[in-house]
Design a protein around this motif. Sequence first.
Motif, PDB file in Angstrom:
ATOM      1  N   PRO A  13      14.423  69.989  50.207  1.00 29.08           N
ATOM      2  CA  PRO A  13      13.399  70.040  51.255  1.00 29.08           C
ATOM      3  C   PRO A  13      12.849  68.672  51.655  1.00 29.08           C
ATOM      4  O   PRO A  13      12.467  68.476  52.816  1.00 29.08           O
ATOM      5  CB  PRO A  13      12.301  70.905  50.628  1.00 29.08           C
ATOM      6  CG  PRO A  13      13.008  71.784  49.664  1.00 29.08           C
ATOM      7  CD  PRO A  13      14.131  70.956  49.120  1.00 29.08           C
ATOM      8  N   ARG A  16      15.318  67.712  54.161  1.00 27.03           N
ATOM      9  CA  ARG A  16      15.436  68.644  55.283  1.00 27.03           C
ATOM     10  C   ARG A  16      14.314  68.472  56.294  1.00 27.03           C
ATOM     11  O   ARG A  16      14.544  68.472  57.505  1.00 27.03           O
ATOM     12  CB  ARG A  16      15.462  70.088  54.769  1.00 27.03           C
ATOM     13  CG  ARG A  16      16.700  70.459  53.983  1.00 27.03           C
ATOM     14  CD  ARG A  16      16.939  71.953  53.970  1.00 27.03           C
ATOM     15  NE  ARG A  16      15.822  72.714  53.431  1.00 27.03           N
ATOM     16  CZ  ARG A  16      15.736  73.140  52.168  1.00 27.03           C
ATOM     17  NH1 ARG A  16      16.694  72.827  51.301  1.00 27.03           N
ATOM     18  NH2 ARG A  16      14.720  73.863  51.764  1.00 27.03           N
ATOM     19  N   TRP A  17      13.077  68.341  55.814  1.00 23.91           N
ATOM     20  CA  TRP A  17      11.980  68.294  56.780  1.00 23.91           C
ATOM     21  C   TRP A  17      12.026  66.995  57.583  1.00 23.91           C
ATOM     22  O   TRP A  17      11.677  66.989  58.776  1.00 23.91           O
ATOM     23  CB  TRP A  17      10.641  68.499  56.086  1.00 23.91           C
ATOM     24  CG  TRP A  17       9.926  67.291  55.585  1.00 23.91           C
ATOM     25  CD1 TRP A  17       9.974  66.761  54.341  1.00 23.91           C
ATOM     26  CD2 TRP A  17       9.030  66.461  56.341  1.00 23.91           C
ATOM     27  NE1 TRP A  17       9.173  65.641  54.259  1.00 23.91           N
ATOM     28  CE2 TRP A  17       8.581  65.446  55.471  1.00 23.91           C
ATOM     29  CE3 TRP A  17       8.563  66.474  57.660  1.00 23.91           C
ATOM     30  CZ2 TRP A  17       7.691  64.452  55.879  1.00 23.91           C
ATOM     31  CZ3 TRP A  17       7.677  65.483  58.062  1.00 23.91           C
ATOM     32  CH2 TRP A  17       7.245  64.489  57.192  1.00 23.91           C
ATOM     33  N   GLU A  34       8.905  73.522  56.821  1.00 21.99           N
ATOM     34  CA  GLU A  34       9.866  72.914  55.895  1.00 21.99           C
ATOM     35  C   GLU A  34       9.193  71.890  55.003  1.00 21.99           C
ATOM     36  O   GLU A  34       9.479  71.800  53.802  1.00 21.99           O
ATOM     37  CB  GLU A  34      11.005  72.263  56.682  1.00 21.99           C
ATOM     38  CG  GLU A  34      12.207  71.894  55.836  1.00 21.99           C
ATOM     39  CD  GLU A  34      12.855  73.104  55.186  1.00 21.99           C
ATOM     40  OE1 GLU A  34      12.996  73.075  53.943  1.00 21.99           O
ATOM     41  OE2 GLU A  34      13.198  74.064  55.896  1.00 21.99           O
TER      42      GLU A  34
END
Length: 317
Positions: A13, A16-17, A34
């Motif tokens: 994460p 991802r964010w 996210e």
Amino acid sequence: MDEVVEYLRSGDPAIRWQVLRDLTDASADDIARERARVADEGWGAQLLAEQSADGRWDGGTYRPGWADESRPFFDAWTATHFSLQQLMDFGIDPGDPRVRAAIARVRENVRWEHDNEPYFEGETEPCINGTALAVAAYFGEDGHAIAETLLASQLPDGGWNCWDEDGTSASSFHSTICALEGLWAWEQSGTVQDPDAAATTRRRGEEYLLERSLLRRVSNGALIDPRFGMASYPVRWYFDYLRALEYFRLARPEGDPRCGEAVALLRSAQLPMGLWSLELTHEGPRLFSFEQEGEGRPSRWVTLRALRVLRWADSWA
């Protein structure tokens, strides 16, 4: 490009964010959703869980297990200072209640080994203070004491050097990039009492790096250190050209042609499949590694950072 973005989005994460924010047209709600996962799962949650009740990571502020004389004195990345830097890199939400509680424990309990100063009042070395100031600004803590120390320790050539004793040393790229990151983050916090003076100091520091094209000596144009041209992660207190480009992406969104050589080097390092490799690892014990990445292997972290730098460069180059 779509395949590379999807590959990055299959990671932790923390990555991802930032991919959603920096490389896609995702909505603010999707990005926030996210980002909230960073404290819940993966590396962010793992690192938060490593903090002890006294606010420290691994029994030390800059050095782990400081009071344990059986532990050797060498670079290690497991103590509080670099753990806070890593949480900042993850982009963990500073407003998350678990994060606020962790930072409160640091503020109330953690002291520098140097002279027992509270963490958010800083130490003496600009490479340490720069990162501590960036941490303070990121987590909404009062970093004025650190900033004042940094402002007062700028050298005549515009940069900073942790080894300076009397204000006459030549600056260090390592110390300078740390100081610049801290000062820029402090300015963004909106709490600077004299923003014009702070910006002037920071700009002088930027010129120190830009006059050297982020890589070269002023005297003869020679490459200062081959490692400066190698992408590393985590960066810790070390300078490299990608770290500098990441800084200028934020501090000079209008761009600067003196970053051109470093941008060209970054383009040339892209692998055929569109990724970038981790070219240099700063050795030392660490709490955990990232996805089994190693030198010479494709790296999500380096690729994410490279792609957002090139987005910036394409807007002005």
